[in-house]
Scaffold this motif. Sequence first.
Motif, PDB file in Angstrom:
ATOM      1  N   ARG A 137       0.851  -1.187   0.000  1.00  0.00           N
ATOM      2  CA  ARG A 137       0.000   0.000   0.000  1.00  0.00           C
ATOM      3  C   ARG A 137       0.889   1.242   0.000  1.00  0.00           C
ATOM      4  N   PRO A 138       0.377   2.341  -0.487  1.00  0.00           N
ATOM      5  CA  PRO A 138       1.158   3.585  -0.428  1.00  0.00           C
ATOM      6  C   PRO A 138       1.515   3.905   1.021  1.00  0.00           C
ATOM      7  N   VAL A 139       2.720   4.349   1.251  1.00  0.00           N
ATOM      8  CA  VAL A 139       3.140   4.727   2.612  1.00  0.00           C
ATOM      9  C   VAL A 139       2.970   6.234   2.735  1.00  0.00           C
ATOM     10  N   GLN A 140       1.819   6.628   3.273  1.00  0.00           N
ATOM     11  CA  GLN A 140       1.492   8.059   3.341  1.00  0.00           C
ATOM     12  C   GLN A 140       1.316   8.520   4.780  1.00  0.00           C
ATOM     13  N   ALA A 141       1.727   7.674   5.703  1.00  0.00           N
ATOM     14  CA  ALA A 141       1.654   8.067   7.116  1.00  0.00           C
ATOM     15  C   ALA A 141       2.730   7.273   7.859  1.00  0.00           C
ATOM     16  N   ASN A 142       2.381   6.719   9.005  1.00  0.00           N
ATOM     17  CA  ASN A 142       3.409   6.023   9.796  1.00  0.00           C
ATOM     18  C   ASN A 142       3.246   4.503   9.758  1.00  0.00           C
ATOM     19  N   ALA A 143       2.548   4.008   8.739  1.00  0.00           N
ATOM     20  CA  ALA A 143       2.318   2.570   8.641  1.00  0.00           C
ATOM     21  C   ALA A 143       2.918   2.013   7.360  1.00  0.00           C
ATOM     22  N   VAL A 144       3.440   0.808   7.473  1.00  0.00           N
ATOM     23  CA  VAL A 144       3.920   0.065   6.307  1.00  0.00           C
ATOM     24  C   VAL A 144       3.144  -1.256   6.267  1.00  0.00           C
ATOM     25  N   PHE A 145       2.478  -1.509   5.170  1.00  0.00           N
ATOM     26  CA  PHE A 145       1.777  -2.776   4.985  1.00  0.00           C
ATOM     27  C   PHE A 145       2.582  -3.598   3.993  1.00  0.00           C
ATOM     28  N   GLU A 201      -5.375 -12.046   7.330  1.00  0.00           N
ATOM     29  CA  GLU A 201      -4.926 -13.428   7.492  1.00  0.00           C
ATOM     30  C   GLU A 201      -4.865 -14.141   6.138  1.00  0.00           C
ATOM     31  N   ALA A 202      -5.823 -13.859   5.291  1.00  0.00           N
ATOM     32  CA  ALA A 202      -5.922 -14.607   4.030  1.00  0.00           C
ATOM     33  C   ALA A 202      -4.693 -14.389   3.155  1.00  0.00           C
ATOM     34  N   SER A 203      -4.235 -13.144   3.081  1.00  0.00           N
ATOM     35  CA  SER A 203      -3.122 -12.840   2.178  1.00  0.00           C
ATOM     36  C   SER A 203      -1.785 -12.766   2.914  1.00  0.00           C
ATOM     37  N   SER A 204      -1.819 -13.033   4.216  1.00  0.00           N
ATOM     38  CA  SER A 204      -0.610 -12.926   5.049  1.00  0.00           C
ATOM     39  C   SER A 204      -0.023 -11.522   5.052  1.00  0.00           C
ATOM     40  N   GLU A 205      -0.860 -10.536   4.801  1.00  0.00           N
ATOM     41  CA  GLU A 205      -0.391  -9.146   4.867  1.00  0.00           C
ATOM     42  C   GLU A 205      -0.167  -8.739   6.315  1.00  0.00           C
ATOM     43  N   VAL A 206       0.964  -8.068   6.552  1.00  0.00           N
ATOM     44  CA  VAL A 206       1.261  -7.594   7.914  1.00  0.00           C
ATOM     45  C   VAL A 206       1.301  -6.073   7.937  1.00  0.00           C
ATOM     46  N   ARG A 207       1.159  -5.537   9.144  1.00  0.00           N
ATOM     47  CA  ARG A 207       1.227  -4.086   9.318  1.00  0.00           C
ATOM     48  C   ARG A 207       2.344  -3.748  10.285  1.00  0.00           C
ATOM     49  N   TRP A 208       3.204  -2.813   9.897  1.00  0.00           N
ATOM     50  CA  TRP A 208       4.251  -2.333  10.794  1.00  0.00           C
ATOM     51  C   TRP A 208       4.045  -0.844  11.021  1.00  0.00           C
ATOM     52  N   MET A 209       3.985  -0.470  12.277  1.00  0.00           N
ATOM     53  CA  MET A 209       3.720   0.928  12.629  1.00  0.00           C
ATOM     54  C   MET A 209       4.960   1.568  13.234  1.00  0.00           C
ATOM     55  N   CYS A 210       5.204   2.810  12.916  1.00  0.00           N
ATOM     56  CA  CYS A 210       6.259   3.587  13.566  1.00  0.00           C
ATOM     57  C   CYS A 210       5.615   4.623  14.471  1.00  0.00           C
ATOM     58  N   SER A 211       6.390   5.069  15.457  1.00  0.00           N
ATOM     59  CA  SER A 211       5.834   6.032  16.398  1.00  0.00           C
ATOM     60  C   SER A 211       6.843   7.131  16.687  1.00  0.00           C
ATOM     61  N   PHE A 212       6.452   8.052  17.552  1.00  0.00           N
ATOM     62  CA  PHE A 212       7.317   9.213  17.822  1.00  0.00           C
ATOM     63  C   PHE A 212       8.676   8.798  18.367  1.00  0.00           C
ATOM     64  N   ASP A 213       8.738   7.632  18.974  1.00  0.00           N
ATOM     65  CA  ASP A 213       9.984   7.237  19.624  1.00  0.00           C
ATOM     66  C   ASP A 213      10.756   6.175  18.843  1.00  0.00           C
TER      67      ASP A 213
END
Lengths: 363, 363, 363, 363
Positions: free
Chosen positions: C297-305, C327-339
Amino acid sequence: MAHPAPVTDAVRHHDPDVRGFASDNYAGVHPEILAAVALANGGHQVAYGEDDYTGHLQEVFRRHFGPRAEAFPVFNGTGANVVGLQSVTERWGAVICAASAHINVDECGAPERVGGLKLLTVPTPDGKLTPELIDREAWGFDDEHRAQPQVVSITQTTELGTCYTPEEIRAICDHAHERGLTVHLDGSRIANAAATLGVPLAEFTTDAGVDILSFGGTKNGLLFGECVVVLNPDRVRAMKHLRKLSMQLASKMRFVSVQFEALLAGDLWLRSAGHANAMAQRLAAAVRGIEGVTVVRPVQANAVFAILPREVSERLQKSYRFYFWDEASSEVRWMCSFDTTEEDVDSFAAAVAEEMTAGPSPS
Amino acid sequence: MAHPAPVTDAVRHHDPDVRGFASDNYAGVHPEILAAVALANGGHQVAYGEDDYTGHLQEVFRRHFGPRAEAFPVFNGTGANVVGLQSVTERWGAVICAASAHINVDECGAPERVGGLKLLTVPTPDGKLTPELIDREAWGFDDEHRAQPQVVSITQTTELGTCYTPEEIRAICDHAHERGLTVHLDGSRIANAAATLGVPLAEFTTDAGVDILSFGGTKNGLLFGECVVVLNPDRVRAMKHLRKLSMQLASKMRFVSVQFEALLAGDLWLRSAGHANAMAQRLAAAVRGIEGVTVVRPVQANAVFAILPREVSERLQKSYRFYFWDEASSEVRWMCSFDTTEEDVDSFAAAVAEEMTAGPSPS
Amino acid sequence: MAHPAPVTDAVRHHDPDVRGFASDNYAGVHPEILAAVALANGGHQVAYGEDDYTGHLQEVFRRHFGPRAEAFPVFNGTGANVVGLQSVTERWGAVICAASAHINVDECGAPERVGGLKLLTVPTPDGKLTPELIDREAWGFDDEHRAQPQVVSITQTTELGTCYTPEEIRAICDHAHERGLTVHLDGSRIANAAATLGVPLAEFTTDAGVDILSFGGTKNGLLFGECVVVLNPDRVRAMKHLRKLSMQLASKMRFVSVQFEALLAGDLWLRSAGHANAMAQRLAAAVRGIEGVTVVRPVQANAVFAILPREVSERLQKSYRFYFWDEASSEVRWMCSFDTTEEDVDSFAAAVAEEMTAGPSPS
Amino acid sequence: MAHPAPVTDAVRHHDPDVRGFASDNYAGVHPEILAAVALANGGHQVAYGEDDYTGHLQEVFRRHFGPRAEAFPVFNGTGANVVGLQSVTERWGAVICAASAHINVDECGAPERVGGLKLLTVPTPDGKLTPELIDREAWGFDDEHRAQPQVVSITQTTELGTCYTPEEIRAICDHAHERGLTVHLDGSRIANAAATLGVPLAEFTTDAGVDILSFGGTKNGLLFGECVVVLNPDRVRAMKHLRKLSMQLASKMRFVSVQFEALLAGDLWLRSAGHANAMAQRLAAAVRGIEGVTVVRPVQANAVFAILPREVSERLQKSYRFYFWDEASSEVRWMCSFDTTEEDVDSFAAAVAEEMTAGPSPS
């Protein structure tokens, strides 16, 4: 009269000649009402209230309640009350009512659960609110910690068989309106009130300042059906949406509406209620003469509340179903209905007298 | 037969010979039903369901649905669905249903607002769920952020006029039960399904694993009334309390129950539904022969869905009331009912044909 | 700086140097926020929002959102959304939102159960509504069978890490307003949107026509706290009552308000969000270079899918907690934060690369 | 101690040396609590309660309430009550409570609106229920017209500053359990009760038969936060789902939990409450000596209720904020908190004395 048996696979399971004093909704349907249902049958009519009967019903109600009245047929009394109250409250609103009000004690919390309403209840001696009693809960406006009083709900005639005068209702309405409160009237037995007062319906509703009411049909000889009647449309919102989301919208509404037409186009409503009231007076008079029986509340409608020895009541209940109103004091309630006969009353009073003279039950 | 006009102050406002194809609830009451209501009238019967008719009704339903069935009469279909669904969910529960389900699109949010239910909706091609479609929403168990799937609700026949086979329902029930889900069936037109399938009611309900259902009466010739029928009491709780708090408890319940007895004690339910289905087949056959009209869904009940030019539909609507089902595609829905006649169908089909050959409307 | 250990009976149970990519609310409190809390401590302040900090906060929000803005601090994001949505709907109202909206999928049905709201959900490719998508549900006005569309709710940035442009939001608002709909914005990550767009907050909210929003604090370094911000008071009612009855009214509100002051009086909000966004870009760039890993997905904030082999993700999860998004596509989400630090990102990307080159797990 | 000013864009808006007697939630945060929050900061911790602090908190609560206790941190007192009460009631349930209970008078109807709960209220002389008072509403079991009594809710210490003895609570619990009712305790000021009684917390809760309680933190020096504490898990269901759907689930829960650890791991809870109680006793003693001031309720916690001339109270309110408790009788309420000093009390008592001797206000 030799009627041919109607064709149906259903069979009669009950004795149509047995009547009691438990409740006015133990009675069946007035024959004129059933005739009206048959009249409206046949052919197709638009569902959900766009039919010709519901359209015409508006005129019928306006004759009684004035030119701004709008009638919304619903299924039952709890439905009428909860739909009507929602239409005059916000999500943060509260309803001031007598502690003995049907909406407080007999609707399994439907006002709270379906309507999200907070009830602010006031103890009363006779089921009737007054401006002073209203003020016990009419405060805290704008305080977000307090559910906001927005409506006063009164019952006419009350759950205790008492009847407000037009002046009493006017005083309540004036007081409520001054405080920004709307007035709702639970008229489950409104016809009995008119019969008692001997005045037109508008005199103690529209003209007295009532904004919205539940008009009772079932207890006055209908098969089923009540109406929310909006008297002051300026204070009421979105009745049709609220009726539907509250699951009170009948698809074949013509059959609710035609019953109300049969009730209200002529004097059936008043004949039936007046008869029930008269039977209650007859019953009260008869039992007042029996030693040991005390009629404990004014008989201003179709109910007689009495105190007699508990064991006597329990023996009577073997033959006649009726309810204890207050377990602690052994107070019982006897209701008359449109089909109560003088013989019914006299027989029951005789039975009371007989049981009173019988010895105590063997324990 | 020269009946004397029944005595009532109501007057007839409609033409009892006009019928259309808008909805099966535009129809009136089947005469056998009205006869049953009259039969149950007279005398007093205990209110709120303790009457003899409601008692007997249990046996009637058990003949159709097996010895564990329990029937709870209510007022209308939305009420039946919302009461039934509450009885098989907790406050934190959710209901998996087709996106086209009546509970999702036609009940003004009553499941959410009255029942506090979350609906987990699945798009379907034909209004029918399958195990695979259910799995799109049957996940996240125990995750507190997700409304907990607890019920699968299917409609038989569906809102799109299609009919599940017993095997399809069994597959859904097996699948749902494996996942700990209860199965609810919205049977607003369940009789039409039995007529289409030619099997007993139990074969695609109790025997297939359905736990609870709404049994439709109004659309099949009743005055009013539906029943929540509990098939698997182990999974259902507190029906009577939920019916009352949801404002679906009729006081004069005998008159709901006797209608269902008239419907179900003999074969009236099946006769009426079978007739309505046959009329839909006749209509579909007739319009399939008209160029420019396409019947777009399988006709497996009493509904015909068709696409024809929008202007044609609009001209037809001046004489016959019916609804656009999908504004975008100009799809329309035509419903048949117990009282639809062959002449009604033929006249309407002729009118469709005539309007199709008429030139475009002047703009 | 050698601080003396603070005096408390609590003990540290965790390693303050361990950070992951599971969620921006796994992070703690920004030190400047904690300093602000200390600043507001001591002495007495009126409870429930009449304190000096909440008073001053109004000015702070008005600098960002214009002179009509009003801020109502609440506890959490679900609370902010449900309180805000209630303030712009009636009991019969419905909310049009993306099927992926947090209010639909992650709030356990609170909008339905607490607010009595019906959600009308629309599938979207990227979490973003458009005028066309809104029209799929913006119909049926005045039809009592349909929950009445009254609000469009969008999320900025979306649950899928995408960001609306100001023009896109303006188009939605214009379209919604033309249809009589109010626009709500779930701004749980609104600061990330401003950082991505490089424009003031008002440009894609007040100036674009948004009527009310939830302003996220917790995910941007607060201890706890969100704000409902009313941008167009003409369309909003009774916020303070709704906040209280929805159980979102903090007694010691000064400590919520001072956190928002610390966040918004200077540029902490933008610094923190911009940093989190930059870390997401860094992470996306790093993993895009790893064969077998696809940023989906486009990375337009603090998340990477991302999609990568399921077994790789599961091995990674032994060291780093993060969530499967689908779950079906095994897609994961990685979030970044202020720290999140550059070292955190680089180490994690290295771990991904390493696990990708490892052989398949022994089964 | 010369601390460097903490770095934040927020500024101090209030005088940290001004304290009053309006409410214990006008006070700020106890320094030990703030130290605990700092301790839990840094690094990442799983959100929504899977963090190490919330895990450890279970042990802390079990030391006080026994090995079966489970603690569920929430945001505020209304939330704690409504979540807890839902966990011990069904959709058709009702709660018996004193008419003066916070859940009845100070929560804007949240129990009814969010929880769908019916409150069955009983007038009491002193805010305390008894078995006899409970029986005024503990009836009608199985009657579908009556909201079903399922819980008794008591407040300790009560809203009127009174304190149940362990024996009184045990009698209530025994009585309730015999009738199949669960016992809920609103412990917004439970620490004050323990300080008054001089017994461990379990003695008047777990050991007395209480099933579930709200444990107050905010009024005893926390920044924010309350806990629902389940004492008898056999009677409680689905707390985690109910907490989420009631919008009381904190994402960064570690910061709620660590505050409770700081409060309860040592004796901070008791020190703070005992101090507040002592200050109330000091205040009561001081004003009892002032002619014209009457302390009208037993001082058994941190509240003093007094009657004095209305004009005196109004003059005092110009310098000290406090509330009229009962407008009709001019009764006022003065609350002490963990940070109330002897000087605060003495100054205030002196001010009362001075205003009492001042002449009547010019009208």
